[in-house]
Scaffold this motif. Sequence first.
Motif, short mmCIF file in Angstrom:
data_model
loop_
_atom_site.label_atom_id
_atom_site.label_comp_id
_atom_site.label_asym_id
_atom_site.label_seq_id
_atom_site.Cartn_x
_atom_site.Cartn_y
_atom_site.Cartn_z
N GLN A 59 -10.11 61.41 -48.23
CA GLN A 59 -11.69 62.03 -47.20
C GLN A 59 -13.07 61.99 -48.42
O GLN A 59 -13.32 61.25 -49.68
N TYR A 119 -8.60 57.22 -52.20
CA TYR A 119 -9.35 58.18 -51.83
C TYR A 119 -8.60 59.02 -49.85
O TYR A 119 -8.39 57.76 -49.18
N ASN A 148 -8.61 62.80 -53.46
CA ASN A 148 -8.86 63.21 -52.70
C ASN A 148 -9.75 63.27 -51.92
O ASN A 148 -10.23 63.38 -50.72
N VAL A 149 -11.14 63.94 -52.77
CA VAL A 149 -12.24 63.21 -52.22
C VAL A 149 -13.27 62.70 -52.86
O VAL A 149 -13.89 63.18 -54.30
N VAL A 156 -12.91 69.15 -49.13
CA VAL A 156 -13.85 69.54 -48.41
C VAL A 156 -14.50 70.89 -48.09
O VAL A 156 -15.54 70.65 -47.72
N ALA A 181 -16.24 68.63 -56.82
CA ALA A 181 -14.40 67.24 -55.89
C ALA A 181 -13.91 67.11 -56.95
O ALA A 181 -13.09 67.02 -57.60
#
Length: 287
Positions: free
Chosen positions: A85, A83, A4-5, A143, A137
């Motif tokens: 973000q 990904y 995701n990050v 985030v 992360a």
Amino acid sequence: MNKNVAIVTDSTAYLPKEERERLSIYMVPLSVIFAEKTYKEELELTTEEFYKKLEGAEQLPTTSQPSTGQFVELFTDLKKQGYQQVVTLHLSSGISGTFQNALTAGEMVDELEVHGFDSEIACYALGFFVREAAQLALKGAGVSEILTRLEEIKATLKAYFMVADLGHLHRGGRLSGGQLLVGNLLKIKPILHFVDGKIVPFEKVRTEKKAIDRILQLLDQDLRSDGRYEVTVIHAMRPEAAEQLAADIRENYDNVVDVVISVFGPVIGTHLGPGSLGISWYKQAEA
């Protein structure tokens, strides 16, 4: 691994390649230019090679930031990897346009949220931020949690640098001939730090020993307080001096510090010069 990050930084964090790979950190290099030949630091020019070239250089090298296109290329690749973000952390926007180029690139890549963090600093002090962001992360943090922790680090982070060679500052146009003469006569070793993202004088101290002692005094003021701290000793071709400083800090504060040794790499070394020493530290998160 959390897809995701993604964590992105630039080469002036001077994080070892093995550490970047272990923590899945993506890096965009800045460049050094010797006599119109451009080298991407770390990728095409190591720190050791840089200082050897600097010794024989007739003119002081210049530096350049990554282009917006380089960031667009990386961000596009991160999107293809899955990904959603990105947190992109860079050296101070007060001394480089790298951070702004990263933000501009983020706006050009659809379906990817790019969140910028201006470290307002450089070298392994920037690396402190990057390392913690990457660790969070990998644990699945979002985030918001990552950015909150980065602001906590910024609140306690300090960094002081001693410039060894006033002549180098003079060659780079950052010191007048009169200041150079007086500084050399008085054996002045300026201590520098970052204020509002820019490098400014902290104190002018006579002799290197007094300059280092003053920085250690500032470190002591924080390490005598509660909590555990991360410390880095940063050097420009002064490995023995850096090792001794690190050993002294470990011996005096063994129960409250973790100490690593880092370098003033090519881009930052261009501006500070060989022989420089620095110490940076911040308070670890409470368990």
